[in-house]
Write a protein that holds these residues in place. Structure first.
Motif, PDB file in Angstrom:
ATOM      1  N   LEU A 240       0.828  -1.208   0.000  1.00  0.00           N
ATOM      2  CA  LEU A 240       0.000   0.000   0.000  1.00  0.00           C
ATOM      3  C   LEU A 240       0.862   1.257   0.000  1.00  0.00           C
ATOM      4  O   LEU A 240       0.555   2.242  -0.695  1.00  0.00           O
ATOM      5  N   LYS A 241       1.937   1.245   0.771  1.00  0.00           N
ATOM      6  CA  LYS A 241       2.818   2.413   0.799  1.00  0.00           C
ATOM      7  C   LYS A 241       3.475   2.635  -0.557  1.00  0.00           C
ATOM      8  O   LYS A 241       3.616   3.776  -1.018  1.00  0.00           O
ATOM      9  N   ALA A 242       3.885   1.550  -1.213  1.00  0.00           N
ATOM     10  CA  ALA A 242       4.502   1.681  -2.532  1.00  0.00           C
ATOM     11  C   ALA A 242       3.526   2.240  -3.552  1.00  0.00           C
ATOM     12  O   ALA A 242       3.923   2.943  -4.493  1.00  0.00           O
ATOM     13  N   LYS A 243       2.247   1.938  -3.355  1.00  0.00           N
ATOM     14  CA  LYS A 243       1.214   2.457  -4.259  1.00  0.00           C
ATOM     15  C   LYS A 243       0.714   3.837  -3.833  1.00  0.00           C
ATOM     16  O   LYS A 243      -0.173   4.398  -4.467  1.00  0.00           O
ATOM     17  N   LYS A 244       1.278   4.343  -2.707  1.00  0.00           N
ATOM     18  CA  LYS A 244       0.878   5.646  -2.169  1.00  0.00           C
ATOM     19  C   LYS A 244      -0.582   5.667  -1.726  1.00  0.00           C
ATOM     20  O   LYS A 244      -1.254   6.705  -1.796  1.00  0.00           O
ATOM     21  N   VAL A 245      -1.063   4.517  -1.275  1.00  0.00           N
ATOM     22  CA  VAL A 245      -2.388   4.431  -0.651  1.00  0.00           C
ATOM     23  C   VAL A 245      -2.210   4.747   0.832  1.00  0.00           C
ATOM     24  O   VAL A 245      -1.290   4.220   1.469  1.00  0.00           O
ATOM     25  N   PRO A 246      -3.035   5.605   1.423  1.00  0.00           N
ATOM     26  CA  PRO A 246      -2.894   5.901   2.856  1.00  0.00           C
ATOM     27  C   PRO A 246      -2.921   4.611   3.677  1.00  0.00           C
ATOM     28  O   PRO A 246      -3.851   3.809   3.566  1.00  0.00           O
ATOM     29  N   ALA A 247      -1.898   4.412   4.479  1.00  0.00           N
ATOM     30  CA  ALA A 247      -1.793   3.188   5.268  1.00  0.00           C
ATOM     31  C   ALA A 247      -1.020   3.482   6.544  1.00  0.00           C
ATOM     32  O   ALA A 247      -0.188   4.392   6.600  1.00  0.00           O
ATOM     33  N   ARG A 248      -1.318   2.695   7.568  1.00  0.00           N
ATOM     34  CA  ARG A 248      -0.643   2.815   8.859  1.00  0.00           C
ATOM     35  C   ARG A 248      -0.407   1.406   9.390  1.00  0.00           C
ATOM     36  O   ARG A 248      -1.261   0.524   9.244  1.00  0.00           O
ATOM     37  N   LEU A 249       0.763   1.200   9.985  1.00  0.00           N
ATOM     38  CA  LEU A 249       1.122  -0.113  10.522  1.00  0.00           C
ATOM     39  C   LEU A 249       1.181  -0.039  12.043  1.00  0.00           C
ATOM     40  O   LEU A 249       1.834   0.840  12.611  1.00  0.00           O
ATOM     41  N   LEU A 250       0.505  -0.972  12.694  1.00  0.00           N
ATOM     42  CA  LEU A 250       0.587  -1.152  14.146  1.00  0.00           C
ATOM     43  C   LEU A 250       1.118  -2.561  14.370  1.00  0.00           C
ATOM     44  O   LEU A 250       0.429  -3.548  14.100  1.00  0.00           O
ATOM     45  N   HIS A 251       2.352  -2.653  14.849  1.00  0.00           N
ATOM     46  CA  HIS A 251       3.032  -3.947  14.981  1.00  0.00           C
ATOM     47  C   HIS A 251       3.411  -4.176  16.440  1.00  0.00           C
ATOM     48  O   HIS A 251       4.037  -3.339  17.073  1.00  0.00           O
TER      49      HIS A 251
END
Length: 663
Positions: free
Chosen positions: A617-628
């Motif tokens: 998603l980040k590579a496609k520039k889609v808004p995304a957030r990771l919680l790990h």
């Protein structure tokens, strides 16, 4: 007052209910959590099945659990890690305490620990499970190896077998679960020592074996394959404790997967669960009877289109089997009459998750959509009563929204069931955002249950109407419904969720411009699937928790032997078939903002799945957030991590809600 995540962790949770032989009292383990300490502690409580008040039985341990009442009713055995005579337990041990109170005393002191206890009928011995190295003999050798492994600076895993991880732990140190007997006068004996026998490696409990009424025999499920795998077929094997001889009670063909044995009151028969896994990897568990003398095997619940869950308990006159089974998004305690082959719901859910029988009494734990787990009792008069009030005062502080159960037309016009949970003080003249909470499995359910990790009332308290769709493939609606998605993952499930969205969007109190979808595990798979296959804008944002993104790299998980059976092919044999069921196949069309959540200790859906999805998603520039979470597995189990999980969840939805500031 609205229910918050902090309040959710103040709710105390009962487990491990066990009845006294006369049925007048029960004991349970009760876990209380501290947000500040970020952990839970468990104590034992005595409950009356009549009109008495609960009484605290143990106070010294941190994790007192698995209580089992002795046959004579004078004392209770339980498992715990405690301090005894100045020495702290490194592994759980068996403790004994008088039912009328007093100090608990330690019975076992094994380096490899003890769990899954069960009393012998004479009340002089206790069976239990311990994970040991099968190449060693005696407790001293086991303790020496255990100490060496613990002190070894090298922690590398070395394996050659197929099943080497399970959920969140490794099965790589060479230990296997053996059945032991502890004598109350002192001493333990490994019943499987110097034999090829072991119990199931996938989280064995006290229901995977049983003791005959005369105390001479032990029956257990055993995988005869040289290399143990999660999808193997088990046999029921019986050990004669006097002669030390083992006997396979389920040999020959056609074969099934046999497990969870239970002796009849007279010992002449065994009941167990079996399933035809050769026909389907999701074949239902069916009640099966074994005649010990004749060797005859009969599957008696074939006409009942529901899967049966352990434990099995015989009625006193051996005319019926008591068991748990799901039915239409609930789980009931059933009495299965052996003469008529007919089930009758003895106790209805919600979700009945544990039960015990003694005399004319039944004790059970049940939760419902609007009530957390609680212990109930029923005596011979049939009247049901709540046996405790652990959470009553706390729950009176909260106003919970109403819930609604409805059916609608899903894929192919077929009937699908759904739950709705509404915000507190719901006003049908107002408009509310809609939040799908999509269950995992896929062969599980969005149930009439109280879920601590995905709590519908905590969601609804934020102002959402929460929808839980029991899409095609969900359990409790019959085997045909369960089997319907095999080899075509995503297709019918998406049609069902979309049909629910369309139906609810026509209700005037649902704001069709504020629709969100969230899911965990297979539910996470589905929101990733939706991201590439649903037009942008229909859902404002997604939350994907522990979701499957790519069935090829999912081969790193602990249950990969099931994939070809569920997907229809190994990826190297028919890549197109597998790829057609892959969320990643539609990456080019993914545009909807997504919060990706994963735990590093998740071996069922390895965290690389979440990282792949997030990076894509980040590579496609889609808004995304990771919680790990580096210290969580497939579930979020620590209070402070859970608090962060809910905060991130709600903040992400608000960010893309046009009715919120900055949305």
């Amino acid at each position: 007052m609205k229910l918050t995540v902090e309040d959710l962790w103040r709710i105390r949770r009962p487990a491990g209910v066990s009845l006294a032989p006369d049925g007048t009292r029960a004991v349970c383990s009760l876990t209380s959590y501290s947000m500040r300490e970020n952990k839970g502690t468990a104590s034992l409580w005595l409950l009356s099945t009549g009109a008495g008040r609960p009484r605290l039985l143990t106070t010294c341990g941190e994790k007192d659990g698995q209580p089992m009442w002795a046959p004579q009713g004078s004392r209770i055995a339980f498992c715990a890690k405690r301090e005894w005579q100045g020495k702290k337990d490194e592994e759980p041990q068996i403790y004994l305490i008088d039912a009328d109170g007093g100090e608990a005393r330690r019975l076992t002191q094994l380096a490899t620990g003890a769990s899954a206890i069960k009393w012998f009928p004479d009340g002089k011995r206790i069976a239990f499970i311990s994970w040991v190295w099968p190449d060693l003999r005696g407790e001293t050798a086991q303790a020496r190896r255990h100490k060496q492994r613990k002190e070894d600076k090298v922690k590398a895993h070395r394996v050659e077998h197929a099943t080497y991880r399970f959920w969140d732990h490794w099965l790589s140190d060479g230990r296997v679960p053996h059945l032991f007997v502890a004598d109350l006068r002192g001493g333990c004996r490994d019943l499987f020592e110097a034999t090829p026998y072991e119990l199931v490696r996938a989280d064995p409990d006290q229901h995977c074996y049983d003791i005959s009424p005369d105390g001479r025999f032990v029956a257990f499920g055993f995988d005869p394959a040289k290399e143990k795998k999660l999808d193997d077929e088990f046999d029921i094997v019986e050990l004669d404790l006097k002669s030390r001889r083992f006997r396979n009670l389920t040999p020959g063909a056609p074969h099934r997967d046999y497990h969870h044995p239970r002796y009849a009151p007279d010992g002449a028969r065994l009941a167990c669960l079996s399933s035809n896994v050769r026909a389907s990897p999701v074949a239902p568990n069916e009640i099966t009877l074994i005649d010990r003398a004749k060797g005859a095997i009969a599957v008696v619940s074939k006409g009942w289109d529901r899967g049966v869950e352990a434990p099995l308990r015989w009625s006193g006159d051996a005319s019926a089997i008591h068991c748990l089974a799901q039915d239409r998004a609930r789980q009931h305690l059933f009495r299965f009459d052996l003469a008529s082959r007919a089930p009758t719901a003895l106790v209805k859910g919600g979700m009945v998750t544990e039960f015990d029988l003694a005399g004319d009494a039944v004790a059970f734990i049940r939760d419902e959509m609007s009530h957390p787990p609680a212990v109930y009792a029923r005596r011979g008069d049939g009247a049901e009563r709540k046996a405790e009030s652990f959470n009553d005062a706390l729950l009176r502080r909260f106003q919970l929204g109403a819930s609604e159960e409805l059916s609608f037309r899903g894929w192919g016009g077929e009937t699908v069931q759904m739950w709705l949970v509404f915000p507190p003080r719901f006003n049908p003249k107002k408009r509310y955002p809609l939040l799908h909470s999509i269950h995992g499995g896929p062969h599980a359910i969005s149930a009439d249950s109280w879920h601590f990790r995905w709590n519908n009332h905590v969601f609804a308290a934020q102002g959402y109407i929460v929808a839980g769709v029991n899409f095609h493939g969900s359990s409790s609606f019959g085997q045909e419904f369960i089997e319907s998605i095999r080899h075509e993952f995503g297709k019918r499930e998406l049609a069902d969720i979309e049909a629910a969205t369309a139906l609810l969007s026509r209700r005037r109190y649902v704001d069709r411009k504020r629709v969100f979808a969230s899911g965990g595990s297979y539910g996470g798979y589905l929101v990733a699937w939706m991201n590439g296959r649903v037009p942008q804008g229909r859902y404002r944002a997604y939350v994907c928790h522990a979701g499957c993104f790519d069935w090829v790299s999912m081969f790193a998980d602990d249950s990969y032997p099931f994939f070809a059976k569920e997907l229809g092919a190994w990826y190297w044999e028919d890549f197109g078939k597998v790829e057609a069921q892959n969320p990643r196949a539609a990456v080019k069309r993914m545009q909807t903002p997504t919060l990706v959540i994963h735990g590093a200790l998740d071996y069922r859906v390895p965290d690389s799945q979440g990282l792949q999805y997030y990076n894509t998603l980040k590579a496609k520039k889609v808004p995304a957030r990771l919680l790990h979470f580096p210290d969580e597995n497939h579930w979020i189990l620590k209070p402070q991590n859970s608090r962060l999980w809910y905060r991130e969840f709600f903040a992400w939805l608000r960010r893309f809600d046009p009715a919120s500031r900055g949305g």
